[in-house]
Enzyme design. Sequence first.
Site, PDB file in Angstrom:
ATOM      1  N   ARG A  35     -11.967  13.223  26.108  1.00  0.00           N
ATOM      2  CA  ARG A  35     -11.531  13.280  27.427  1.00  0.00           C
ATOM      3  C   ARG A  35     -12.456  13.160  28.385  1.00  0.00           C
ATOM      4  NH1 ARG A  35      -5.878  16.962  26.987  1.00  0.00           N
ATOM      5  NH2 ARG A  35      -4.430  15.152  26.602  1.00  0.00           N
ATOM      6  N   LYS A 197      10.949  15.305  15.552  1.00  0.00           N
ATOM      7  CA  LYS A 197      12.353  15.404  16.083  1.00  0.00           C
ATOM      8  C   LYS A 197      12.894  14.018  16.867  1.00  0.00           C
ATOM      9  CE  LYS A 197      12.411  20.133  16.999  1.00  0.00           C
ATOM     10  NZ  LYS A 197      12.366  20.800  18.024  1.00  0.00           N
ATOM     11  N   GLY A 350      -2.001  12.570  21.325  1.00  0.00           N
ATOM     12  CA  GLY A 350      -1.371  13.679  20.406  1.00  0.00           C
ATOM     13  C   GLY A 350      -1.695  13.425  18.852  1.00  0.00           C
ATOM     14  N   GLY A 373       1.794  13.241  26.494  1.00  0.00           N
ATOM     15  CA  GLY A 373       3.061  13.449  27.024  1.00  0.00           C
ATOM     16  C   GLY A 373       3.050  12.335  28.115  1.00  0.00           C
TER      17      GLY A 373
HETATM   18  P1  AMP Z   1       5.438  14.877  17.287  1.00  0.00           P
HETATM   19  O1  AMP Z   1       4.791  15.888  18.173  1.00  0.00           O
HETATM   20  O2  AMP Z   1       6.842  14.793  17.612  1.00  0.00           O
HETATM   21  O3  AMP Z   1       4.875  13.502  17.205  1.00  0.00           O
HETATM   22  O4  AMP Z   1       5.315  15.513  15.944  1.00  0.00           O
HETATM   23  C1  AMP Z   1       4.276  15.497  14.983  1.00  0.00           C
HETATM   24  C2  AMP Z   1       4.608  16.635  13.782  1.00  0.00           C
HETATM   25  O5  AMP Z   1       5.834  16.163  13.222  1.00  0.00           O
HETATM   26  C3  AMP Z   1       3.513  16.742  13.124  1.00  0.00           C
HETATM   27  O6  AMP Z   1       3.056  18.032  13.235  1.00  0.00           O
HETATM   28  C4  AMP Z   1       4.186  16.608  11.510  1.00  0.00           C
HETATM   29  O7  AMP Z   1       3.758  17.634  10.660  1.00  0.00           O
HETATM   30  C5  AMP Z   1       5.706  16.702  11.872  1.00  0.00           C
HETATM   31  N1  AMP Z   1       6.339  15.888  10.961  1.00  0.00           N
HETATM   32  C6  AMP Z   1       6.252  14.529  10.548  1.00  0.00           C
HETATM   33  N2  AMP Z   1       6.956  14.270   9.387  1.00  0.00           N
HETATM   34  C7  AMP Z   1       7.744  15.311   9.225  1.00  0.00           C
HETATM   35  C8  AMP Z   1       8.647  15.753   8.514  1.00  0.00           C
HETATM   36  N3  AMP Z   1       9.262  14.572   7.283  1.00  0.00           N
HETATM   37  N4  AMP Z   1       9.370  16.743   8.305  1.00  0.00           N
HETATM   38  C9  AMP Z   1       8.996  17.700   9.147  1.00  0.00           C
HETATM   39  N5  AMP Z   1       7.921  17.587  10.063  1.00  0.00           N
HETATM   40  C10 AMP Z   1       7.372  16.437  10.115  1.00  0.00           C
END
Ligand code: AMP
Length: 398
Positions: A35, A197, A350, A373
Amino acid sequence: MKYINEIDIKGKTVLCRFDFNVPLDEDLHITDDRRIKAALPTINYALDEDARVIVIAHLGRPEGKVIDSLSLKPVARRLSRLLGKEVVLAKDCIGDEVKTLIQGMEPHCILLLENLRFHIEEAENSDDFARELAGYADVYVDDAFGNAHRTHASNVGITKFAKKCCAGFLMKRELNYFSTTLKNPLRPFVAIIGGSKVSDKLEALANLIRRVDKMIIGGGMAFTFLKAMGHEVGTSLVEENLVNMARRGIKIAKERGVKLYLPVDCVIAEEADPKAVTKIVPVQEIDPNWMGLDIGPASIALFREALSDAKTIMWNGPMGVFEIDAFSMGTFSMVHTVAQSHALTIVGGGDTDVAVHRAGQSDYITYISTGGGASLELLEGKKLPAVKALNEWEKKMD
Ligand code: AMP
């Protein structure tokens, strides 16, 4: 809105807002300075124009309190090293001492003001705070893309009081790769969406489904979709309240002729633990007490095939719990597939950014965002408050 090279800053005092929210280890050493490096083109341009450069930035979430470990001292040191010149760090970002330092600035000087978020007024978008910051300079330059989705005094409020406003080169690159590509992509255009999620990325999914030719869904969020398709997914991450929404998404994709790719197999375990026993199973055969933690080899091959003719790829979110080796193969395979493709490849910040760097493939990706974000909000089709503020300032001047 205008960019820094479109206005006259020759010999002027410029106030540049950057996102220097860099990760630090326990000894307060910067572990990733991308950054800071991303700010150099704007700073160097201003220095070439004989400007006096005042830099404002935040670090962490001190929430209005002065926290020594969140001082911008390490940033000042690193910035100084990268520029090969002295960077003076002020003890605060407002007050008489700052004003005195600014009055003493010569052309080509760089003054970094201490963490904006040591004052609660920053996050509250306080007019008084914004007015004081704006008063330091002839020109305000916003280059803090990573903060552009926030409505804070130093990036939104300030445009009410600054004499002249514009954006920096990083902002230009980010907006170009995200907004422009989203509006007018080379096709086939493939989106890869993963992460934990559905709820976090619902709006991005809804926006992208109207624009892409193919959509690949992996990570934890895939299980809500697999459930919507009638699969038993054991104890995998499922958002029950969004199963119907996922079903609708699948229907919309079909109606629009968008090819939707979901995992066909996965790596399962009883818990997300490095020592857990793992199995690779088709998605039809997930054991009731086990959870899906990565995509399996057949999914990797399927997704690779789906990406083979892509001309534009946008990727946000890992394919599995890549932080744990046993569940990282899907994400790292995807990194290599994207890196080796002949498409324009754009990666959101991220976790995906972390995965790309950990795999050593960052040089082979067309663009990696500096703001998780903010880039997600662009994928959602939203206008960023900071960009809106700069546009409104420009409109007011017309
Ligand atoms: P995000 O911040 O929404 O991009 O999510 C990233 C996070 O999703 C990472 O820390 C991963 O460990 C988690 N993740 C990816 N696949 C899975 C899964 N199948 N079950 C639970 N967590 C997950």
